[in-house]
Design a protein around this motif. Structure first.
Motif, mmCIF file in Angstrom:
data_model
loop_
_atom_site.group_PDB
_atom_site.id
_atom_site.type_symbol
_atom_site.label_atom_id
_atom_site.label_comp_id
_atom_site.label_asym_id
_atom_site.label_seq_id
_atom_site.Cartn_x
_atom_site.Cartn_y
_atom_site.Cartn_z
ATOM 1 N N ASN A 102 0.850 -1.190 0.000
ATOM 2 C CA ASN A 102 0.000 0.000 0.000
ATOM 3 C C ASN A 102 0.885 1.240 0.000
ATOM 4 O O ASN A 102 1.758 1.393 0.854
ATOM 5 N N ASP A 103 0.654 2.129 -0.965
ATOM 6 C CA ASP A 103 1.505 3.306 -1.140
ATOM 7 C C ASP A 103 0.617 4.533 -1.280
ATOM 8 O O ASP A 103 -0.332 4.520 -2.068
ATOM 9 N N LYS A 104 0.928 5.576 -0.528
ATOM 10 C CA LYS A 104 0.083 6.776 -0.542
ATOM 11 C C LYS A 104 0.956 8.030 -0.586
ATOM 12 O O LYS A 104 1.933 8.146 0.151
ATOM 13 N N ILE A 105 0.585 8.948 -1.474
ATOM 14 C CA ILE A 105 1.209 10.266 -1.544
ATOM 15 C C ILE A 105 0.096 11.291 -1.723
ATOM 16 O O ILE A 105 -0.562 11.315 -2.762
ATOM 17 N N GLY A 106 -0.125 12.104 -0.706
ATOM 18 C CA GLY A 106 -1.146 13.142 -0.793
ATOM 19 C C GLY A 106 -2.482 12.599 -1.243
ATOM 20 O O GLY A 106 -3.032 11.679 -0.638
ATOM 21 N N PRO A 107 -3.054 13.127 -2.344
ATOM 22 C CA PRO A 107 -4.365 12.695 -2.818
ATOM 23 C C PRO A 107 -4.313 11.398 -3.607
ATOM 24 O O PRO A 107 -5.331 10.940 -4.108
ATOM 25 N N THR A 108 -3.143 10.799 -3.728
ATOM 26 C CA THR A 108 -2.970 9.611 -4.566
ATOM 27 C C THR A 108 -2.607 8.407 -3.718
ATOM 28 O O THR A 108 -1.709 8.477 -2.890
ATOM 29 N N SER A 109 -3.317 7.291 -3.910
ATOM 30 C CA SER A 109 -2.995 6.066 -3.190
ATOM 31 C C SER A 109 -3.217 4.878 -4.112
ATOM 32 O O SER A 109 -4.054 4.920 -5.018
ATOM 33 N N GLU A 110 -2.448 3.845 -3.878
ATOM 34 C CA GLU A 110 -2.633 2.610 -4.644
ATOM 35 C C GLU A 110 -2.214 1.417 -3.816
ATOM 36 O O GLU A 110 -1.385 1.514 -2.914
ATOM 37 N N THR A 111 -2.841 0.286 -4.119
ATOM 38 C CA THR A 111 -2.558 -0.961 -3.440
ATOM 39 C C THR A 111 -2.304 -2.034 -4.479
ATOM 40 O O THR A 111 -3.070 -2.176 -5.439
ATOM 41 N N ASN A 112 -1.217 -2.777 -4.286
ATOM 42 C CA ASN A 112 -0.895 -3.898 -5.162
ATOM 43 C C ASN A 112 -1.050 -5.210 -4.411
ATOM 44 O O ASN A 112 -0.576 -5.348 -3.272
ATOM 45 N N PHE A 113 -1.721 -6.155 -5.043
ATOM 46 C CA PHE A 113 -1.846 -7.520 -4.528
ATOM 47 C C PHE A 113 -1.052 -8.425 -5.471
ATOM 48 O O PHE A 113 -1.389 -8.530 -6.658
ATOM 49 N N LEU A 133 8.049 -15.468 -11.578
ATOM 50 C CA LEU A 133 6.963 -14.748 -12.245
ATOM 51 C C LEU A 133 6.088 -14.094 -11.183
ATOM 52 O O LEU A 133 5.850 -14.678 -10.119
ATOM 53 N N LYS A 134 5.600 -12.911 -11.487
ATOM 54 C CA LYS A 134 4.742 -12.175 -10.574
ATOM 55 C C LYS A 134 3.436 -11.829 -11.288
ATOM 56 O O LYS A 134 3.455 -11.283 -12.395
ATOM 57 N N ALA A 135 2.325 -12.153 -10.657
ATOM 58 C CA ALA A 135 1.014 -11.744 -11.148
ATOM 59 C C ALA A 135 0.429 -10.782 -10.125
ATOM 60 O O ALA A 135 0.442 -11.061 -8.926
ATOM 61 N N SER A 136 -0.071 -9.638 -10.593
ATOM 62 C CA SER A 136 -0.519 -8.626 -9.635
ATOM 63 C C SER A 136 -1.794 -7.942 -10.094
ATOM 64 O O SER A 136 -2.113 -7.903 -11.285
ATOM 65 N N ALA A 137 -2.498 -7.409 -9.117
ATOM 66 C CA ALA A 137 -3.675 -6.566 -9.363
ATOM 67 C C ALA A 137 -3.440 -5.251 -8.663
ATOM 68 O O ALA A 137 -3.060 -5.216 -7.479
ATOM 69 N N ASN A 138 -3.670 -4.150 -9.374
ATOM 70 C CA ASN A 138 -3.399 -2.820 -8.853
ATOM 71 C C ASN A 138 -4.692 -2.033 -8.691
ATOM 72 O O ASN A 138 -5.511 -1.980 -9.608
ATOM 73 N N LEU A 139 -4.881 -1.446 -7.514
ATOM 74 C CA LEU A 139 -6.010 -0.554 -7.260
ATOM 75 C C LEU A 139 -5.465 0.866 -7.123
ATOM 76 O O LEU A 139 -4.675 1.155 -6.212
ATOM 77 N N LEU A 140 -5.876 1.759 -8.019
ATOM 78 C CA LEU A 140 -5.398 3.136 -8.025
ATOM 79 C C LEU A 140 -6.531 4.085 -7.677
ATOM 80 O O LEU A 140 -7.627 3.980 -8.208
ATOM 81 N N ASP A 141 -6.237 5.033 -6.775
ATOM 82 C CA ASP A 141 -7.212 6.028 -6.357
ATOM 83 C C ASP A 141 -6.517 7.389 -6.343
ATOM 84 O O ASP A 141 -5.519 7.571 -5.638
ATOM 85 N N VAL A 142 -7.020 8.332 -7.143
ATOM 86 C CA VAL A 142 -6.450 9.680 -7.194
ATOM 87 C C VAL A 142 -7.556 10.686 -6.915
ATOM 88 O O VAL A 142 -8.510 10.801 -7.694
ATOM 89 N N ARG A 143 -7.450 11.429 -5.799
ATOM 90 C CA ARG A 143 -8.447 12.420 -5.404
ATOM 91 C C ARG A 143 -8.016 13.808 -5.886
ATOM 92 O O ARG A 143 -7.560 14.649 -5.108
ATOM 93 N N PHE A 144 -8.179 14.041 -7.197
ATOM 94 C CA PHE A 144 -7.853 15.362 -7.729
ATOM 95 C C PHE A 144 -8.703 16.453 -7.067
ATOM 96 O O PHE A 144 -8.276 17.600 -6.942
ATOM 97 N N SER A 145 -9.912 16.078 -6.634
ATOM 98 C CA SER A 145 -10.819 17.062 -6.036
ATOM 99 C C SER A 145 -10.258 17.645 -4.745
ATOM 100 O O SER A 145 -10.668 18.720 -4.316
ATOM 101 N N GLU A 146 -9.308 16.948 -4.090
ATOM 102 C CA GLU A 146 -8.698 17.476 -2.879
ATOM 103 C C GLU A 146 -7.850 18.706 -3.157
ATOM 104 O O GLU A 146 -7.506 19.452 -2.242
#
Length: 320
Positions: A102-113, A133-146
């Motif tokens: 889980n990585d977060k910077i200001g209004p931007t956060s993402e989680t990799n599984f 080999l690595k298989a991953s799923a990425n969840l990206l959230d960017v709160r530009f409205s902040e």
């Protein structure tokens, strides 16, 4: 993962105004920001996060959790949490691992599984070559409205909400009882996240890693391990991390590191027993940001536990 240039701040002008201006300029003018993998000072204890070939290489079930707070004192600065577990599977050279980052910077956060698979070939006694080999799923959230409190730019009105994207990665890892080296690309697909009602785009970038290290037995009670990590990302400066650690009496670890043109670091660790390691690191920036009054440096802590079986021939704590 996230580009460390993107974060929200909450301190007085001109610093606040300048950084917000840079954020708006990057997003509105270039219409894109690139995502980079999370940064670790104690990468030598968190290898599976950057190289899937490492999965199962410790010879038993291994669990690790890491927290990193970057640029302490700066609101919205990067924070990272990782959790991983990996183990050999059976006696056929197979290994498997699971990771959450889980990585977060200001209004931007993402989680990799991530799910890691490895296959190890025995080249000779104590010489092993692993392919991963690595298989991953990425969840990206960017709160530009902040950022609305700082700007009325219409290109920053549309958020990116929990955008899911798959990815794959690969790596090769070679090690003996004293030496290791690896090449990897944890995320190969360069996925772009685009909002039709916004001019902003978030794009995955390939991060190329090379890692290596060697352990010298200076005497029966003292070991010395220098390590190197190099990360190459298109459009970003070359990252080179060099570290040197000493282990006393198989228990106490102390060392330092230098991130080229970026930071100096101090590290300490303690093997509570053959199973359990705790490690701490502190970074101080060498850039202009490091001398700012609001920046108290970066802090990192890692906990690792190995389920060592009595049948395992591991006689002392592994240094990598």
């Amino acid at each position: 993962m996230l580009n460390s240039k993107l974060f929200k701040v909450n301190f007085d002008f001109p610093a606040k105004g300048l950084l917000v201006f840079l954020f708006v300029f990057v997003v509105a003018s270039n219409s894109l920001f690139a995502q980079q993998d999370a940064q670790y000072t104690q990468y030598m204890y968190n290898t599976v996060s950057v190289n899937p070939g490492y999965a199962g290489s410790r010879g038993q079930i291994s669990i690790a959790a890491l927290h990193r707070s970057q640029w302490l004192g700066l609101e919205g600065a990067p924070t990272t949490q990782t959790f991983n577990i990996h183990s050999p599977i059976g006696y056929n050279g197979l290994g498997m691992g699971l990771s959450i980052v889980n990585d977060k910077i200001g209004p931007t956060s993402e989680t990799n599984f991530d799910v890691d698979f490895s296959y190890t070939i025995m080249l000779a006694a104590e010489r092993r070559l692993s392919f991963g080999l690595k298989a991953s799923a990425n969840l990206l959230d960017v709160r530009f409205s902040e950022l609305n409190q700082y700007t009325t730019d219409q290109t920053l009105q549309q958020d990116i909400d929990n955008r899911l994207s798959p990815n794959i990665g690969a790596g090769v890892y070679y090690h003996t009882d004293k030496f290791y080296a690896g090449l990897s690309v944890p995320r190969i697909l360069e996925t772009s996240h685009f909002q039709e009602s916004s001019l902003s785009t978030a794009k995955e970038q390939m991060n190329f890693y090379f890692i290596t290290g060697y352990v010298w037995d200076l005497n029966p009670f003292l070991k010395f391990k220098p390590t190197l990590l190099t990360k190459v990302v298109q459009g970003a400066p070359l990252q080179v991390d060099v570290s040197a650690n000493f282990m006393f009496n198989e228990r106490f670890i102390i060392g330092g590191a230098y991130r080229w043109d970026a930071a100096f670091s101090g590290m300490v660790g303690f093997n509570i027993n053959s199973n359990f390691l705790i490690g701490l690191a502190y970074d101080r920036e060498t850039t202009e940001l490091g001398s700012a009054a609001f920046n108290d440096g970066s802090f990192e802590v890692i906990l690792r536990y190995d389920f060592i079986s009595t049948k395992n021939n591991l006689k002392s704590p592994r240094f990598f």
